[in-house]
Design an enzyme around this catalytic site. Sequence first.
Site, mmCIF file in Angstrom:
data_model
loop_
_atom_site.group_PDB
_atom_site.id
_atom_site.type_symbol
_atom_site.label_atom_id
_atom_site.label_comp_id
_atom_site.label_asym_id
_atom_site.label_seq_id
_atom_site.Cartn_x
_atom_site.Cartn_y
_atom_site.Cartn_z
ATOM 1 N N ASP A 262 1.383 -1.146 -0.014
ATOM 2 C CA ASP A 262 -0.193 -0.224 -0.347
ATOM 3 C C ASP A 262 0.920 1.419 0.119
ATOM 4 O O ASP A 262 1.873 1.210 -0.536
ATOM 5 C CB ASP A 262 -1.208 0.212 1.291
ATOM 6 C CG ASP A 262 -2.484 0.703 0.751
ATOM 7 O OD1 ASP A 262 -1.753 1.678 0.666
ATOM 8 O OD2 ASP A 262 -3.665 0.106 0.928
ATOM 9 N N HIS A 285 1.890 1.762 -3.200
ATOM 10 C CA HIS A 285 1.146 2.776 -4.333
ATOM 11 C C HIS A 285 1.142 4.495 -3.395
ATOM 12 O O HIS A 285 0.634 5.021 -3.970
ATOM 13 C CB HIS A 285 -0.610 2.536 -3.497
ATOM 14 C CG HIS A 285 -1.061 1.555 -3.012
ATOM 15 N ND1 HIS A 285 -2.601 1.189 -3.047
ATOM 16 C CD2 HIS A 285 -1.022 0.365 -4.029
ATOM 17 C CE1 HIS A 285 -2.759 -0.010 -3.203
ATOM 18 N NE2 HIS A 285 -2.175 -0.789 -3.475
#
Length: 456
Positions: A262, A285
Amino acid sequence: MFKTIALFLAAQAAVVLASPSASIFPPLPKHGHPAPPSPPSARPHVTPYPKCPAHHHPSSPARHKVCHVQSHNDGTTDDSPYILKALKQCNNGGHVVFNKHQEYIIGTALNLQFLKHIDIDIQGYVKFTNDTDYWQANAFKQIFQNATTFFQLGGEDVNVYGGGTLDGNGQVWYDLYAKNIYILRPILFGTIGLKTGTISNLNLIYSPEYYNFVANSSDVIFDNIFITGYSTSNNTAKNTDGWDTYRSDSITIQNSVINNGDDCVSFKPNSTNIVVQNLHCNGSHGISVGSLGQYLGETDIVENIYVYNISMSNATDGARIKVWPGSPAALSGDLQGGGGTGRVSNVTYDTMHINDVDYAIEITQCYGQKNFTLCNDFPSNLTISDVTFNNFVGTTSKKYEPLVGALICSSPSACSNIRAMNIDVISPVGTDEFTCLDVDNNLLDVNCTTLNLGTN
């Protein structure tokens, strides 16, 4: 222009990045007799470099007392009483040592916000139990996005270091979350209410959710942190952000390697005067502002952020700003919102090398909303201004070809002074187009198009 990137190009070759079967750490100590006491480590000299927050980091006095943490060393019995005993004995001027070649089991939620003027020297291996029922009931609830933490490290003038490992025992959580997305997964390292401190020279592995949550804290430096942890089953380790900052000021995150699934770093609401520099991020991310504007009636502010010298590989984004729209939206069953107010201002991303990243740069004010017509009908209540992207180089993935970036605001009045310069990023087929919508194209030294293939 990109000489500083060489640090991480070399690091990539030297660091084991992804395989869950890779031998990253030495084997655990054998259970049985406790290891002998370890000499205290010298406190690392940690200072923000080369960039630093607005004001000087306060100094930390020397410590004059040493306490060693005992362990049952049987791999099952909770060592939390021993840990609390040592911390209380050496609080206010002491140095607590978790001995090398020693395993410590934590099965109790520890509130450590009483700490003052103390060094915590983790040379050993600290592992949290896999009692998911206990942790869901007793982990510390942190308000934002249903976040919970195994422990709360707070107080004043606290330094944590030692070269040891904190293991969140994440696999049981990855498998449980696949069955029930509403479970509360603990964050491995909770820095909650810390005023002045350093967290350095540690390995953080297999966190159930975020690796670090920094809330209501100020003047804290994170340095030389190694993060990794992947699922060994078909159930992906999700929401494993490297760092999330929240309601915190004057935070530095630097000189670290992050392998996760993430955000590498995420600036949550009311994060101010933060420097992030010299990171290698793999599988993430990106380094993200947000998400912001999630909660109706609340004002979110992120300002004075400097991100410098980042290597970003195998990620959805390099630099990312994500804001919820003005109307309710749902990203997933356990993550929904929209309609909040606030601002993003004075944010700089300077020098980033990307490799196999879907978008080098992304701005969206429709986070969680797949209906772009509805998003445009109810534009974001949160403004974005004075943002600079400078010195980006590398190659994206092929996911959004011919695009390499997306700068999409929900209305012309919602964004101002968004600048991009020295952007040398191409797709695998050599294209370099950016979606540019409701931004001032005259301030963007990129190849703008109105083609919109969506956002991450």
